[in-house]
Design an enzyme around this catalytic site. Structure first.
Site, PDB file in Angstrom:
ATOM      1  N   CYS A 325     -38.186 -98.307  41.256  1.00  0.00           N
ATOM      2  CA  CYS A 325     -38.630 -97.400  40.199  1.00  0.00           C
ATOM      3  C   CYS A 325     -40.031 -97.783  39.701  1.00  0.00           C
ATOM      4  O   CYS A 325     -40.807 -98.383  40.419  1.00  0.00           O
ATOM      5  CB  CYS A 325     -37.589 -97.383  39.077  1.00  0.00           C
ATOM      6  SG  CYS A 325     -37.579 -95.861  38.103  1.00  0.00           S
ATOM      7  N   GLY A 326     -40.392 -97.435  38.507  1.00  0.00           N
ATOM      8  CA  GLY A 326     -41.634 -97.918  37.892  1.00  0.00           C
ATOM      9  C   GLY A 326     -42.900 -97.244  38.354  1.00  0.00           C
ATOM     10  O   GLY A 326     -43.470 -96.427  37.658  1.00  0.00           O
TER      11      GLY A 326
END
Length: 430
Positions: A325-326
């Protein structure tokens, strides 16, 4: 048949509610804090793939908080974690997810499978006898559901607490009554509550909440539950001698404690670092970048050129990087206000935060070493011309598959994988 001498008995209950927003996290944290202040060793679990609530709960009980989910983890692993906790704890609390019966793997499913009784939190504002009707309906909607009692939240007075207790059936005790006080509420943002380290007065809030639990009616301990041992194999030591640099700070904090335990059980040495403030990576063979809130720290990440270069150098040396993610490894990241900043540039593309949720749900991914499970939950949208090496399989039709990208020694996706489900597959990422 289990040898009775191997059973571990510990007071335990799963804390659920009719719906989200009834105060489950506040009440669970208050119970943990209260019993800890009473000198008891408390262990807390969180139902489902949640990263944020466990930070609050860990702060309250002073111990790491683990997840429990029948699909993502498997029933045997859930039982193993509970048995370990019962071997050392004096109280076990499990915070549920959403409403008691909500979801494909609900809190009720978990309570029934693990034989842990439910305590339902009900917001009692403006209620008297109807409070008992709601509790009765939750307890009897499904036959055979173990039920411990009821916890009243936002109670107006001692008299109000007495009305609620008297309205309940004789076999349905009022376990606690928390007085109404806005000072104990927990602040939130788009993915849920603020992280524990971001709430400057968290200790004061928890202490106040613990006091409120005992201010209107006696706070009762749950009844003991017998937990049986589960025989599981230790994960193979596939990472013996390997050093893994793990990002952990305000921007990178969505990580299961069980994942860290699994890596260490396979022989890895974990070295933590902060992409926000550190200028270099620890001396390591591979890098683990969990998800979090990089969009809230765009400038700090963009300006830490030394860290971005350290990651590029690590990648150029063909050392493994696994990212969840991120978006820090993309070319750029754009927040909800439209502000963009350059990121590490190891993976072609950019991510833009959206006003609405982009994807949510449990996911299964098949790697060379077999299936591994996890979930996705994100508001950012990836824009890239890269073709995914693999696609995940959503557990439910309403979710979308997630792409799993590879670039040299880098592997990345929106998925948050649960390593103990398949330690061999997890080892392959590093």
């Amino acid at each position: 048949m289990t040898d009775s001498s191997l059973l571990r008995h510990c007071p335990a209950m799963l804390i659920s509610a009719p719906a989200s927003g009834q105060g489950k996290t506040t009440v669970t944290a208050a119970l943990a804090y209260h019993h800890r202040r009473e000198g008891l060793k408390v262990r807390v679990f969180k139902t489902g793939p949640d990263f944020i609530d466990p930070q609050i709960l860990a702060h309250a009980c002073g111990q790491p908080v683990y997840q429990l989910d029948l699909w993502m983890m498997g029933e045997a692993h859930c039982r193993e974690l509970l048995y370990r906790a019962a071997s050392e704890a004096e109280v076990i609390l499990i915070e549920g997810v959403m409403g008691l019966y909500d979801g494909d793997s609900s809190s009720a499913d978990l309570a029934q499978a693990l034989a842990v009784p439910v305590a339902t939190v009900i917001d009692a504002q403006g209620m008297a006898q109807t409070f008992a009707a709601v509790a009765f309906g939750l307890a009897h909607y499904r036959a055979g559901l173990p039920f411990a009692g009821v916890i009243a939240n936002k109670v107006g007075s001692p008299g109000h607490a007495q009305w609620l207790a008297e309205a309940l059936p004789s076999d349905m005790p009022l376990l606690a009554a928390m007085a109404n006080d806005d000072a104990v509420g927990l602040p939130s943002r788009h993915l849920g509550l603020l992280q524990a380290d971001e709430i400057g007065d968290l200790d004061q809030r928890l202490a106040r909440a613990g006091e409120l639990l005992n201010s209107l009616a006696p706070c009762r301990l749950p009844e003991p539950v017998a937990f049986a041992p589960i025989k599981t194999q230790a994960p193979p030591r596939l990472l013996a001698g390997k050093r893994i640099a793990v990002a952990r700070d305000a921007a990178f904090s969505f990580i299961y404690q069980a994942n860290l335990d699994c890596l260490q059980a396979m022989g890895a040495e974990l070295r933590f670092f902060s992409p926000l403030t550190d200028q270099a990576l620890p001396d390591a063979d591979s890098v683990y970048l969990p998800g979090g809130y990089p969009e809230l720290h765009l400038n700090a990440l963009a300006e830490n050129r030394a860290m971005k270069q350290a990651l590029r150098t690590h990648h150029q040396a063909h050392k493994p990087i696994y990212a969840e993610c991120g978006g820090f490894l993309l070319d750029s990241l754009t927040d909800k206000e439209g502000h963009s900043a350059p990121m590490a540039g190891l993976l072609q593309g950019q991510a833009r935060m959206q006003s609405r949720l982009v994807n949510l749900g449990m996911q299964s991914l098949w790697l060379e070493q077999g299936e591994i499970r996890g979930h996705s939950f994100h508001h950012s949208q990836l824009e890239t011309e890269l073709e995914p090496a693999l696609h995940s399989a959503p557990q439910r039709n309403r979710s979308q598959a997630e792409g799993f990208y590879r670039s040299g020694s880098l592997q990345a996706s929106y998925l948050h994988l649960y390593f103990p489900f398949n330690p061999q597959a997890a080892a392959g990422l590093f």
